[in-house]
Design an enzyme around this catalytic site. Structure first.
Site, mmCIF file in Angstrom:
data_model
loop_
_atom_site.group_PDB
_atom_site.id
_atom_site.type_symbol
_atom_site.label_atom_id
_atom_site.label_comp_id
_atom_site.label_asym_id
_atom_site.label_seq_id
_atom_site.Cartn_x
_atom_site.Cartn_y
_atom_site.Cartn_z
ATOM 1 N N GLY A 182 0.822 -1.199 0.000
ATOM 2 C CA GLY A 182 0.000 0.000 0.000
ATOM 3 C C GLY A 182 0.855 1.247 0.000
ATOM 4 O O GLY A 182 1.560 1.513 -0.954
ATOM 5 N N ALA A 183 0.788 2.006 1.103
ATOM 6 C CA ALA A 183 1.490 3.288 1.230
ATOM 7 C C ALA A 183 1.108 4.217 0.084
ATOM 8 O O ALA A 183 1.957 4.785 -0.594
ATOM 9 C CB ALA A 183 2.999 3.082 1.315
ATOM 10 N N HIS A 184 -0.201 4.342 -0.125
ATOM 11 C CA HIS A 184 -0.699 5.252 -1.145
ATOM 12 C C HIS A 184 -2.172 5.581 -0.879
ATOM 13 O O HIS A 184 -2.808 4.970 -0.037
ATOM 14 C CB HIS A 184 -0.532 4.678 -2.561
ATOM 15 C CG HIS A 184 -1.325 3.438 -2.818
ATOM 16 N ND1 HIS A 184 -0.800 2.184 -2.622
ATOM 17 C CD2 HIS A 184 -2.597 3.252 -3.237
ATOM 18 C CE1 HIS A 184 -1.727 1.275 -2.927
ATOM 19 N NE2 HIS A 184 -2.839 1.901 -3.293
ATOM 20 N N GLY A 185 -2.653 6.556 -1.599
ATOM 21 C CA GLY A 185 -4.067 6.922 -1.575
ATOM 22 C C GLY A 185 -4.576 7.003 -2.997
ATOM 23 O O GLY A 185 -3.793 6.957 -3.951
ATOM 24 N N ARG B 1 -3.866 4.375 2.637
ATOM 25 C CA ARG B 1 -3.930 3.040 3.209
ATOM 26 C C ARG B 1 -2.572 2.367 3.202
ATOM 27 O O ARG B 1 -1.767 2.541 2.286
ATOM 28 C CB ARG B 1 -4.967 2.170 2.495
ATOM 29 C CG ARG B 1 -4.611 1.533 1.168
ATOM 30 C CD ARG B 1 -4.628 2.385 -0.087
ATOM 31 N NE ARG B 1 -5.568 3.453 -0.152
ATOM 32 C CZ ARG B 1 -6.814 3.372 -0.586
ATOM 33 N NH1 ARG B 1 -7.238 2.260 -1.106
ATOM 34 N NH2 ARG B 1 -7.606 4.419 -0.583
#
Length: 130
Positions: free
Chosen positions: A43-46, A91
């Protein structure tokens, strides 16, 4: 969290996800994540517009969501429940148990321009529209 329709009989269980019932969006893409190494994070993104339902179809993992003001942590460990994540939510997926398979049902085809990869940029935009 979303409870999914589940049918059970002596042969096992069948879980259903239908647009208009369990999710309020057309499913335009599906993908799954598996063989995640111990300690790895995903993840580590929106997303700007994308909506998704995340299900641990086998095993377990945690999803940490952040709307720019508050964060929450959800444990996904039941294939009859999914986590709905709407647009403009950052997230991170963490704490994958060995052998976990996670399924993502999403509202949009892949489009790199739809992603936030930089948390500060995401935070600026999320707070501007709130």
């Amino acid at each position: 969290m979303v409870d999914l329709t589940e049918h059970s009989d002596p042969r096992g269980k069948l879980t259903v996800v239908e647009p208009g019932k369990e999710v309020d969006f057309e499913i335009r893409r599906a993908y799954y994540i598996h063989h995640v190494p111990a300690g790895a994070e995903r993840g580590a993104h929106g997303h700007r517009r994308l909506r998704q339902l995340i299900v641990a179809v086998h095993g377990s993992f945690e999803v940490v969501v952040d709307d720019g003001y508050a964060s929450a942590r959800f444990v996904l460990d039941d294939p009859s429940r999914g986590l709905y994540v709407g647009p403009m939510v950052w997230r991170d997926m963490v704490a994958f148990a060995p052998g976990t398979v996670g399924l993502w049902l999403v509202s949009e085809p892949y489009d790199e321009s739809e992603y936030y990869r930089d948390y500060d940029e995401y935070l600026r935009d999320a707070r501007a529209i709130a």
